[in-house]
Motif scaffolding. Structure first.
Motif, PDB file in Angstrom:
ATOM      1  N   LYS A 133     -14.132 -13.778 -33.742  1.00  0.00           N
ATOM      2  CA  LYS A 133     -12.723 -13.379 -33.613  1.00  0.00           C
ATOM      3  C   LYS A 133     -11.828 -14.328 -34.389  1.00  0.00           C
ATOM      4  O   LYS A 133     -10.863 -13.915 -35.043  1.00  0.00           O
ATOM      5  N   TRP A 136     -16.138 -17.790 -29.680  1.00  0.00           N
ATOM      6  CA  TRP A 136     -15.055 -16.983 -30.216  1.00  0.00           C
ATOM      7  C   TRP A 136     -15.022 -17.020 -31.744  1.00  0.00           C
ATOM      8  O   TRP A 136     -14.051 -16.601 -32.366  1.00  0.00           O
ATOM      9  N   GLU A 158     -10.746 -10.507 -25.306  1.00  0.00           N
ATOM     10  CA  GLU A 158     -11.438 -10.996 -24.122  1.00  0.00           C
ATOM     11  C   GLU A 158     -11.682  -9.865 -23.122  1.00  0.00           C
ATOM     12  O   GLU A 158     -12.785  -9.735 -22.579  1.00  0.00           O
TER      13      GLU A 158
END
Length: 140
Positions: free
Chosen positions: A48, A45, A74
């Motif tokens: 992000k 991740w 997601e």
């Protein structure tokens, strides 16, 4: 967050811990909670995480906004992966031989790729000049 765990599962686990702490009299402020949740995200991740940190002021970011942003990311990621998988299946391509096909194509179409490489070099040079001129303009 475990690699096979989804974002909702991670939030559920974290909130269980935070509510238990609250039960013991430990009050956690929302900005601290947001900060901790962002930094708990796994390496997958990372893009992000960086985008949120750069785009938002973490002290002003609401917990609901963070959760919504991460859930949306997601869902979009999963949808893109499914679509890519469908395209590969529709084309009848075996994922294990994609690299071989690519290298074979490279040998056959080397003249075409040479011109594409030249175009890319040209574009990057012009882009670099553009960015340099923009930087000079911003100084004035």
């Amino acid at each position: 967050m475990n690699p096979d765990e989804d974002i909702k599962g991670m939030f559920d686990c974290c909130f269980t811990i935070f509510y238990q702490l609250k039960g013991f009299g430990e009050e956690i402020l929302e900005d601290k909670l947001v900060h901790k949740l962002i930094y708990l995200l796994p390496e997958s991740w990372e893009s992000k995480k960086i985008a949120i940190i750069e785009a938002k002021d973490l002290k002003k970011l609401k917990l609901d906004e963070l959760i919504g942003s991460l859930l949306t990311y997601e869902l979009m990621s999963k949808r893109l992966i499914r679509e890519k998988g469908k395209k590969i299946k529709e084309q009848g391509i075996d994922i294990n031989i994609i690299a071989l096909k690519s290298s074979k194509k490279h040998q056959e179409d080397s003249s075409e790729e040479g011109s594409e490489d030249e175009e890319m070099v040209y574009l990057f040079k012009n882009f670099a000049r553009f960015m340099k001129s923009e930087k000079e303009r911003s100084k004035h």
